[in-house]
Design a protein around this motif. Structure first.
Motif, PDB file in Angstrom:
ATOM      1  N   HIS A 184       0.837  -1.203   0.000  1.00  0.00           N
ATOM      2  CA  HIS A 184       0.000   0.000   0.000  1.00  0.00           C
ATOM      3  C   HIS A 184       0.874   1.255   0.000  1.00  0.00           C
ATOM      4  O   HIS A 184       0.614   2.205  -0.735  1.00  0.00           O
ATOM      5  CB  HIS A 184      -0.927  -0.003   1.220  1.00  0.00           C
ATOM      6  CG  HIS A 184      -1.934   1.109   1.216  1.00  0.00           C
ATOM      7  ND1 HIS A 184      -3.221   0.924   0.774  1.00  0.00           N
ATOM      8  CD2 HIS A 184      -1.842   2.402   1.548  1.00  0.00           C
ATOM      9  CE1 HIS A 184      -3.874   2.072   0.844  1.00  0.00           C
ATOM     10  NE2 HIS A 184      -3.056   2.982   1.325  1.00  0.00           N
ATOM     11  N   PRO A 216      -4.420   2.484   5.812  1.00  0.00           N
ATOM     12  CA  PRO A 216      -5.410   2.713   6.857  1.00  0.00           C
ATOM     13  C   PRO A 216      -5.605   1.432   7.677  1.00  0.00           C
ATOM     14  O   PRO A 216      -5.557   0.323   7.127  1.00  0.00           O
ATOM     15  CB  PRO A 216      -6.682   3.064   6.082  1.00  0.00           C
ATOM     16  CG  PRO A 216      -6.199   3.593   4.774  1.00  0.00           C
ATOM     17  CD  PRO A 216      -4.951   2.813   4.478  1.00  0.00           C
ATOM     18  N   VAL A 217      -5.815   1.591   8.977  1.00  0.00           N
ATOM     19  CA  VAL A 217      -5.802   0.440   9.889  1.00  0.00           C
ATOM     20  C   VAL A 217      -6.856  -0.605   9.507  1.00  0.00           C
ATOM     21  O   VAL A 217      -6.569  -1.802   9.445  1.00  0.00           O
ATOM     22  CB  VAL A 217      -6.029   0.893  11.346  1.00  0.00           C
ATOM     23  CG1 VAL A 217      -5.768  -0.268  12.290  1.00  0.00           C
ATOM     24  CG2 VAL A 217      -5.135   2.062  11.688  1.00  0.00           C
ATOM     25  N   LEU A 242       3.842   1.588  -1.157  1.00  0.00           N
ATOM     26  CA  LEU A 242       4.486   1.743  -2.469  1.00  0.00           C
ATOM     27  C   LEU A 242       3.507   2.324  -3.488  1.00  0.00           C
ATOM     28  O   LEU A 242       3.847   3.207  -4.269  1.00  0.00           O
ATOM     29  CB  LEU A 242       4.998   0.385  -2.947  1.00  0.00           C
ATOM     30  CG  LEU A 242       5.716   0.375  -4.296  1.00  0.00           C
ATOM     31  CD1 LEU A 242       7.024   1.135  -4.212  1.00  0.00           C
ATOM     32  CD2 LEU A 242       5.959  -1.038  -4.766  1.00  0.00           C
ATOM     33  N   ALA A 243       2.268   1.839  -3.476  1.00  0.00           N
ATOM     34  CA  ALA A 243       1.303   2.269  -4.488  1.00  0.00           C
ATOM     35  C   ALA A 243       0.754   3.661  -4.206  1.00  0.00           C
ATOM     36  O   ALA A 243       0.526   4.430  -5.136  1.00  0.00           O
ATOM     37  CB  ALA A 243       0.161   1.259  -4.575  1.00  0.00           C
ATOM     38  N   TYR A 244       0.526   3.988  -2.955  1.00  0.00           N
ATOM     39  CA  TYR A 244      -0.195   5.227  -2.643  1.00  0.00           C
ATOM     40  C   TYR A 244       0.600   6.223  -1.816  1.00  0.00           C
ATOM     41  O   TYR A 244       0.070   7.272  -1.451  1.00  0.00           O
ATOM     42  CB  TYR A 244      -1.507   4.888  -1.929  1.00  0.00           C
ATOM     43  CG  TYR A 244      -2.374   3.962  -2.733  1.00  0.00           C
ATOM     44  CD1 TYR A 244      -3.010   4.413  -3.891  1.00  0.00           C
ATOM     45  CD2 TYR A 244      -2.550   2.636  -2.363  1.00  0.00           C
ATOM     46  CE1 TYR A 244      -3.783   3.561  -4.643  1.00  0.00           C
ATOM     47  CE2 TYR A 244      -3.326   1.776  -3.116  1.00  0.00           C
ATOM     48  CZ  TYR A 244      -3.944   2.249  -4.257  1.00  0.00           C
ATOM     49  OH  TYR A 244      -4.721   1.398  -5.005  1.00  0.00           O
ATOM     50  N   ASP A 245       1.850   5.898  -1.498  1.00  0.00           N
ATOM     51  CA  ASP A 245       2.695   6.810  -0.747  1.00  0.00           C
ATOM     52  C   ASP A 245       2.033   7.261   0.559  1.00  0.00           C
ATOM     53  O   ASP A 245       2.117   8.435   0.929  1.00  0.00           O
ATOM     54  CB  ASP A 245       3.059   8.022  -1.623  1.00  0.00           C
ATOM     55  CG  ASP A 245       4.197   8.819  -1.015  1.00  0.00           C
ATOM     56  OD1 ASP A 245       4.968   8.228  -0.252  1.00  0.00           O
ATOM     57  OD2 ASP A 245       4.310  10.026  -1.293  1.00  0.00           O
ATOM     58  N   GLU A 246       1.322   6.380   1.210  1.00  0.00           N
ATOM     59  CA  GLU A 246       0.754   6.692   2.527  1.00  0.00           C
ATOM     60  C   GLU A 246       0.687   5.402   3.339  1.00  0.00           C
ATOM     61  O   GLU A 246       0.664   4.309   2.762  1.00  0.00           O
ATOM     62  CB  GLU A 246      -0.655   7.287   2.388  1.00  0.00           C
ATOM     63  CG  GLU A 246      -1.660   6.277   1.862  1.00  0.00           C
ATOM     64  CD  GLU A 246      -3.115   6.740   1.933  1.00  0.00           C
ATOM     65  OE1 GLU A 246      -3.375   7.919   2.206  1.00  0.00           O
ATOM     66  OE2 GLU A 246      -3.991   5.888   1.707  1.00  0.00           O
ATOM     67  N   ASP A 274      -4.723   6.184  11.732  1.00  0.00           N
ATOM     68  CA  ASP A 274      -4.719   6.752  10.380  1.00  0.00           C
ATOM     69  C   ASP A 274      -5.549   8.033  10.388  1.00  0.00           C
ATOM     70  O   ASP A 274      -6.343   8.259  11.303  1.00  0.00           O
ATOM     71  CB  ASP A 274      -5.217   5.739   9.339  1.00  0.00           C
ATOM     72  CG  ASP A 274      -6.658   5.331   9.526  1.00  0.00           C
ATOM     73  OD1 ASP A 274      -7.511   6.228   9.602  1.00  0.00           O
ATOM     74  OD2 ASP A 274      -6.938   4.119   9.595  1.00  0.00           O
ATOM     75  N   PRO A 275      -5.360   8.892   9.395  1.00  0.00           N
ATOM     76  CA  PRO A 275      -6.035  10.194   9.421  1.00  0.00           C
ATOM     77  C   PRO A 275      -7.554  10.082   9.282  1.00  0.00           C
ATOM     78  O   PRO A 275      -8.262  11.033   9.609  1.00  0.00           O
ATOM     79  CB  PRO A 275      -5.453  10.928   8.210  1.00  0.00           C
ATOM     80  CG  PRO A 275      -4.213  10.200   7.875  1.00  0.00           C
ATOM     81  CD  PRO A 275      -4.427   8.786   8.273  1.00  0.00           C
ATOM     82  N   HIS A 276      -8.057   8.942   8.795  1.00  0.00           N
ATOM     83  CA  HIS A 276      -9.505   8.817   8.608  1.00  0.00           C
ATOM     84  C   HIS A 276     -10.231   8.749   9.946  1.00  0.00           C
ATOM     85  O   HIS A 276     -11.196   9.464  10.176  1.00  0.00           O
ATOM     86  CB  HIS A 276      -9.828   7.562   7.788  1.00  0.00           C
ATOM     87  CG  HIS A 276      -9.264   7.598   6.407  1.00  0.00           C
ATOM     88  ND1 HIS A 276      -9.867   8.291   5.390  1.00  0.00           N
ATOM     89  CD2 HIS A 276      -8.149   7.051   5.888  1.00  0.00           C
ATOM     90  CE1 HIS A 276      -9.144   8.150   4.297  1.00  0.00           C
ATOM     91  NE2 HIS A 276      -8.093   7.403   4.569  1.00  0.00           N
ATOM     92  N   ARG A 320      -7.409  -6.841   4.827  1.00  0.00           N
ATOM     93  CA  ARG A 320      -6.505  -7.635   3.993  1.00  0.00           C
ATOM     94  C   ARG A 320      -6.237  -8.992   4.649  1.00  0.00           C
ATOM     95  O   ARG A 320      -6.286 -10.035   4.003  1.00  0.00           O
ATOM     96  CB  ARG A 320      -5.171  -6.925   3.800  1.00  0.00           C
ATOM     97  CG  ARG A 320      -5.210  -5.675   2.972  1.00  0.00           C
ATOM     98  CD  ARG A 320      -5.131  -5.949   1.489  1.00  0.00           C
ATOM     99  NE  ARG A 320      -5.305  -4.710   0.756  1.00  0.00           N
ATOM    100  CZ  ARG A 320      -6.477  -4.130   0.541  1.00  0.00           C
ATOM    101  NH1 ARG A 320      -7.592  -4.698   0.991  1.00  0.00           N
ATOM    102  NH2 ARG A 320      -6.559  -3.003  -0.126  1.00  0.00           N
ATOM    103  N   LEU A 361      -8.187  -1.160   6.711  1.00  0.00           N
ATOM    104  CA  LEU A 361      -7.855  -1.802   5.446  1.00  0.00           C
ATOM    105  C   LEU A 361      -6.876  -2.950   5.666  1.00  0.00           C
ATOM    106  O   LEU A 361      -6.998  -4.017   5.047  1.00  0.00           O
ATOM    107  CB  LEU A 361      -7.233  -0.753   4.514  1.00  0.00           C
ATOM    108  CG  LEU A 361      -7.696  -0.779   3.084  1.00  0.00           C
ATOM    109  CD1 LEU A 361      -9.184  -0.542   3.005  1.00  0.00           C
ATOM    110  CD2 LEU A 361      -6.958   0.268   2.282  1.00  0.00           C
TER     111      LEU A 361
END
Lengths: 194, 268
Positions: free
Chosen positions: B105, B114-115, B107-111, B148-150, B121, B117
């Motif tokens: 995650h 989210p917990v 690598l793909a989204y540079d963040e 996470d910021p959410h 997984r 998520l």
């Protein structure tokens, strides 16, 4: 000549792009929308090789939508921009790279602030307070350097945008006629008639 | 024919149960306790390490390994700490999967992922093992303490069936019922990390088996402990997995070190 601008302000990002579609020296169309709504809080202005642009923009649009359907929360602007940049960087090293330049602007509903990313066809990305692509950039960047205010209201932001457009109209040899202007803020996306 | 519905995970019993999954959960209820507490300004994890015996050579893990203090608490991502109860070997493989998912995650989204998520997984994979034939489900329950910021600080729990849920305070492993009723009594919605640390350790000391507590030498190091807070300077999540020496200090500060603890246990 293709031109796109984007300006951040207090709680919003303005994204604007000219509406001409041209081929060689011919103007084919003057009402082309080159600012795509990727999600309720994300805008992307695209310019570059005709065909590539629309194709790539639609590819991005659908992937961002897919992420939103699959996962719990939509991509934040920073994450979306990182994904888009990677898609371009991967494409650059393929047999037929997309030659597309982008301005990605969005409002982050998690951290409650606006973000703007300047991305070019080489896969360069940088977060900026204001940005421009195309020949208009040569006039707009110096202007915005002087007149941009990150705390400006939407009215003041639009005035700064109009300054840029006027200078381009006045100085550029071949000027685009009309612009599509969209704003993204906490309330979502709205289109503005200048 | 008692084993008719036991031997394959993919077959429902006439009562509509998946026995293998239930056995896996049973295995976890014998494993070392792991408890998590969600505070206003952080998340706390505490775990009980079952001590195998004094002949076991722990000299290599004395200072705690990279990203983890031994067997129960691991750093899954820079913003998520995992607490695991169940089969250690299964747990290691899940930790590896979680870390890979988190890095993918990033690598793909540079963040940071989210917990919820990340929990999802892992649960997607755990669920797969209850459905596809010939495979045994993971005998592991997890607590995810993350930021996470959410949704800021969060605490999740997942079990072998692939279910997960969010909690303010929860517990997995042996005696989890006792621990949870203790937490239910003592937990307050606006608890701060410094008080949550005390509550976690106190609950832990009350729920741990007395045999483990009695074993002189290893007792104190039998607790693993971690806290996730926000770094005041950078505003980024900061995971701290305590080293054995630091845990001893903490227990002393909370008045739970050797002697006090014993009297408390007797009084209780």
């Amino acid at each position: 000549m293709e031109t796109s601008f984007a300006i951040t302000g207090k709680g919003y990002v303005i994204v604007a792009a000219d509406t001409t579609a041209s081929r060689s020296i011919i103007k084919m169309k003057t009402d082309e929308d080159k600012v795509k709504t990727l999600s309720p809080h994300l805008l992307m202005a695209y310019s570059g090789e005709p065909g590539d642009t629309v194709h790539f923009a639609e590819y991005v649009e659908r992937n961002i939508r897919l992420y939103q359907i699959r996962n719990l929360y939509p991509l934040r602007p920073s994450a979306a921009a990182a994904w888009i940049r990677r898609a371009l960087a991967t494409s650059l090293r393929s047999r037929s790279p997309y030659s597309v330049n982008l301005l990605v602007g969005g409002y982050d509903t998690a951290s409650h602030d606006p973000h703007l990313y300047w991305i070019d066809f080489l896969g360069t990305m940088t977060e900026v307070p204001f940005a421009a692509h195309g020949y208009g950039a040569y006039f707009a960047l110096s202007l915005l350097d002087r007149y941009h205010d990150p705390e400006a209201s939407l009215e003041d932001g639009l005035i700064a945008l109009k300054r840029c457009i006027r200078q381009v109209e006045e100085r550029l040899v071949v000027t685009p006629g009309k612009y599509k202007v969209k704003v993204v803020s906490k309330d979502g996306i709205q289109e503005i008639d200048l | 024919m008692a084993r008719r519905y036991d031997s394959r995970t993919t077959i429902f019993s006439p009562e509509g149960k998946l026995y293998q999954v239930e056995y896996a959960m049973e295995a976890i209820s014998h494993a070392g306790t792991v408890l998590g507490l969600l505070a206003k300004d952080g998340v706390v994890l505490a775990a009980e390490k079952k001590v195998t015996g004094k002949l076991l050579d722990l000299s290599a893990t004395k200072e705690g390994g990279y990203g983890g203090s031994g067997e129960k608490i691991f750093l899954l991502s820079s913003n998520v700490i995992g607490g695991l109860a169940g089969l250690t070997a299964d747990a290691n493989s899940l930790v590896n999967f979680a870390r890979t998912a988190a890095q993918r995650h990033l690598l793909a989204y540079d963040e940071d992922i989210p917990v919820e998520l990340l929990a999802q997984r892992l649960c997607d994979m755990k669920q797969g093992y209850t459905q596809f034939g010939g495979l045994r489900p993971f005998g592991v329950s997890l607590l995810y303490a993350g930021y996470d910021p959410h949704y800021q600080f969060q605490l999740y729990r997942s079990d072998p069936s692939g279910n997960y849920s969010g909690w303010k305070a929860t517990c997995i492993g042996a005696n989890n019922g006792t621990a949870q009723s203790l937490l239910k009594q003592e937990y307050k919605d606006d608890i701060e990390v410094k008080d949550a640390i005390g509550l976690a350790l106190r609950t832990m000391s009350k729920t741990m088996d007395s045999t483990t507590l009695g074993s002189e030498k290893c007792r104190r190091s039998a607790v693993e402990f971690a806290v996730l807070t926000l770094d005041p300077v950078t505003g980024k999540p900061k995971a701290k997995i305590y080293r054995p020496a630091e845990i001893d200090l903490l227990l002393e500060k909370e008045g739970l070190a050797k002697k006090d603890e014993d009297t408390e246990m007797k009084a209780a």
